[in-house]
Write a protein that holds these residues in place. Structure first.
Motif, PDB file in Angstrom:
ATOM      1  N   UNK A 137       0.853  -1.190   0.000  1.00  0.00           N
ATOM      2  CA  UNK A 137       0.000   0.000   0.000  1.00  0.00           C
ATOM      3  C   UNK A 137       0.887   1.236   0.000  1.00  0.00           C
ATOM      4  N   UNK A 138       0.371   2.322  -0.565  1.00  0.00           N
ATOM      5  CA  UNK A 138       1.112   3.578  -0.611  1.00  0.00           C
ATOM      6  C   UNK A 138       0.777   4.428   0.609  1.00  0.00           C
ATOM      7  N   UNK A 139       1.786   5.118   1.136  1.00  0.00           N
ATOM      8  CA  UNK A 139       1.578   6.039   2.248  1.00  0.00           C
ATOM      9  C   UNK A 139       1.320   7.447   1.700  1.00  0.00           C
ATOM     10  N   UNK A 140       0.932   8.349   2.593  1.00  0.00           N
ATOM     11  CA  UNK A 140       0.684   9.729   2.177  1.00  0.00           C
ATOM     12  C   UNK A 140       1.967  10.424   1.749  1.00  0.00           C
ATOM     13  N   UNK A 141       3.129   9.857   2.094  1.00  0.00           N
ATOM     14  CA  UNK A 141       4.418  10.430   1.711  1.00  0.00           C
ATOM     15  C   UNK A 141       4.961   9.814   0.426  1.00  0.00           C
ATOM     16  N   UNK A 142       4.167   8.978  -0.207  1.00  0.00           N
ATOM     17  CA  UNK A 142       4.590   8.393  -1.474  1.00  0.00           C
ATOM     18  C   UNK A 142       5.423   7.142  -1.351  1.00  0.00           C
ATOM     19  N   UNK A 143       5.619   6.649  -0.120  1.00  0.00           N
ATOM     20  CA  UNK A 143       6.352   5.410   0.078  1.00  0.00           C
ATOM     21  C   UNK A 143       5.391   4.229  -0.037  1.00  0.00           C
ATOM     22  N   UNK A 144       5.950   3.026  -0.206  1.00  0.00           N
ATOM     23  CA  UNK A 144       5.121   1.826  -0.224  1.00  0.00           C
ATOM     24  C   UNK A 144       5.493   0.942   0.952  1.00  0.00           C
ATOM     25  N   UNK A 145       4.492   0.318   1.562  1.00  0.00           N
ATOM     26  CA  UNK A 145       4.724  -0.572   2.696  1.00  0.00           C
ATOM     27  C   UNK A 145       4.066  -1.914   2.424  1.00  0.00           C
ATOM     28  N   UNK A 146       4.748  -2.963   2.845  1.00  0.00           N
ATOM     29  CA  UNK A 146       4.212  -4.310   2.708  1.00  0.00           C
ATOM     30  C   UNK A 146       3.080  -4.497   3.698  1.00  0.00           C
ATOM     31  N   UNK A 147       1.903  -4.913   3.227  1.00  0.00           N
ATOM     32  CA  UNK A 147       0.771  -5.075   4.132  1.00  0.00           C
ATOM     33  C   UNK A 147       0.267  -6.513   4.231  1.00  0.00           C
ATOM     34  N   UNK A 148       0.594  -7.364   3.242  1.00  0.00           N
ATOM     35  CA  UNK A 148       0.058  -8.722   3.320  1.00  0.00           C
ATOM     36  C   UNK A 148       0.788  -9.641   2.358  1.00  0.00           C
ATOM     37  N   UNK A 149       0.682 -10.945   2.657  1.00  0.00           N
ATOM     38  CA  UNK A 149       1.149 -12.007   1.781  1.00  0.00           C
ATOM     39  C   UNK A 149      -0.060 -12.832   1.365  1.00  0.00           C
ATOM     40  N   UNK A 150      -0.060 -13.316   0.141  1.00  0.00           N
ATOM     41  CA  UNK A 150      -1.175 -14.117  -0.371  1.00  0.00           C
ATOM     42  C   UNK A 150      -0.609 -15.410  -0.944  1.00  0.00           C
ATOM     43  N   UNK A 151      -1.073 -16.549  -0.431  1.00  0.00           N
ATOM     44  CA  UNK A 151      -0.565 -17.837  -0.869  1.00  0.00           C
ATOM     45  C   UNK A 151      -1.604 -18.670  -1.606  1.00  0.00           C
ATOM     46  N   UNK A 152      -1.275 -19.917  -1.918  1.00  0.00           N
ATOM     47  CA  UNK A 152      -2.160 -20.786  -2.695  1.00  0.00           C
ATOM     48  C   UNK A 152      -3.548 -20.923  -2.079  1.00  0.00           C
ATOM     49  N   UNK A 153      -4.550 -20.863  -2.947  1.00  0.00           N
ATOM     50  CA  UNK A 153      -5.940 -20.993  -2.518  1.00  0.00           C
ATOM     51  C   UNK A 153      -6.595 -19.690  -2.164  1.00  0.00           C
ATOM     52  N   UNK A 154      -5.828 -18.601  -2.146  1.00  0.00           N
ATOM     53  CA  UNK A 154      -6.371 -17.301  -1.767  1.00  0.00           C
ATOM     54  C   UNK A 154      -6.759 -16.494  -3.001  1.00  0.00           C
ATOM     55  N   UNK A 155      -7.920 -15.851  -2.894  1.00  0.00           N
ATOM     56  CA  UNK A 155      -8.406 -14.964  -3.941  1.00  0.00           C
ATOM     57  C   UNK A 155      -8.067 -13.534  -3.554  1.00  0.00           C
ATOM     58  N   UNK A 156      -7.692 -12.731  -4.525  1.00  0.00           N
ATOM     59  CA  UNK A 156      -7.347 -11.345  -4.238  1.00  0.00           C
ATOM     60  C   UNK A 156      -7.590 -10.483  -5.475  1.00  0.00           C
ATOM     61  N   UNK A 157      -7.670  -9.178  -5.248  1.00  0.00           N
ATOM     62  CA  UNK A 157      -7.818  -8.242  -6.363  1.00  0.00           C
ATOM     63  C   UNK A 157      -9.245  -7.953  -6.755  1.00  0.00           C
ATOM     64  N   UNK A 158     -10.213  -8.376  -5.912  1.00  0.00           N
ATOM     65  CA  UNK A 158     -11.613  -8.186  -6.287  1.00  0.00           C
ATOM     66  C   UNK A 158     -12.107  -6.758  -6.043  1.00  0.00           C
ATOM     67  N   UNK A 159     -11.403  -6.002  -5.189  1.00  0.00           N
ATOM     68  CA  UNK A 159     -11.849  -4.638  -4.889  1.00  0.00           C
ATOM     69  C   UNK A 159     -11.859  -3.802  -6.166  1.00  0.00           C
ATOM     70  N   UNK A 160     -12.970  -3.187  -6.441  1.00  0.00           N
ATOM     71  CA  UNK A 160     -13.083  -2.309  -7.607  1.00  0.00           C
ATOM     72  C   UNK A 160     -13.631  -2.950  -8.858  1.00  0.00           C
TER      73      UNK A 160
END
Length: 233
Positions: free
Chosen positions: A67-90
């Protein structure tokens, strides 16, 4: 692998159970529109603010979400492994991505493109509810993670985050191994790296985790949950 074999594989994978809970006709329709995709280590899968062109299920390998911070940096927020669905937002509103997804090692995944999602909704309008269920699962997970970061002491916070991550990857022989440095973990829980190093050293001495270069292995998941749930004082 034909559709029936893929359907069984997805139902049997350690996961949120979202796919297995869908009606059989809907599962088949979902797989009919799926595309098998492969990524190399470090490949950019999608970026925050890009248009949501579909969502994914990890079959092999892992994904890092930033995820991006308000200062333009990126921070690791999660790991996604086998069997997990992701990217549905939007995807329902043809909106933008909220996070950046990057392959962590070689990855095989299923992509459900947005045009297939639109077609599926036309055929089966209840699929909108299915997407909302998946959103709810992710929201509940992230709500707990945020609440632990805000309320727990560093030792309990680190134990809780490791436990939560064990739900995001597939175990091997009763153990969970993450491609995760101590700096990564410090970033995820909001403490200094030296604090993570001290806490992990204590956990390792107790036989709860095993550290190696660029990775952390959980040996006693239940004990980490007990530490997380220990009231301060």
């Amino acid at each position: 692998m034909d559709r029936a074999e893929m359907e069984k594989r997805l139902r049997d994978m350690p996961s949120t159970g979202w796919f297995a809970r869908q009606p059989a006709p809907l599962r088949r329709q979902l797989l009919d529109g799926a595309v098998d995709v492969h990524f190399a280590d470090g490949d950019w899968i999608y970026g925050a603010t890009e248009k949501a062109g579909g969502f994914f299920c990890v079959l092999d390998g892992g994904i890092r979400l930033y995820a991006a911070t308000s200062h333009g940096e990126t921070v690791l927020i999660d790991l996604v492994g086998p069997g997990r669905w992701f990217g549905q937002a939007g995807v329902l509103r043809d909106g933008q991505r909220l996070v950046t997804a990057i392959a962590d090692g070689p990855v095989q995944a299923l992509l459900i493109p947005r045009n297939a999602i639109v077609q599926l909704i036309r055929q089966s309008p209840q699929f909108i509810d299915s997407i909302m269920q998946l959103d709810a699962v992710h929201f509940q997970y992230m709500t707990r993670v945020v609440s632990e970061v805000l309320t727990l002491a560093p030792r309990e916070r680190i134990a809780g985050r490791l436990y939560a991550l064990s739900d995001r990857v597939a175990p091997e022989a009763g153990r969970w191994r993450f491609s995760l440095t101590q700096a990564d973990l410090a970033e995820m829980v909001g403490v200094e790296r030296k604090t993570v190093n001290r806490v992990l050293a204590a956990f390792e001495k107790q036989g709860l985790v095993k550290r190696s270069y660029g990775a952390i292995e959980l040996l006693d998941r239940a004990a980490l949950a007990r530490i997380r749930d220990t009231a301060p004082g």
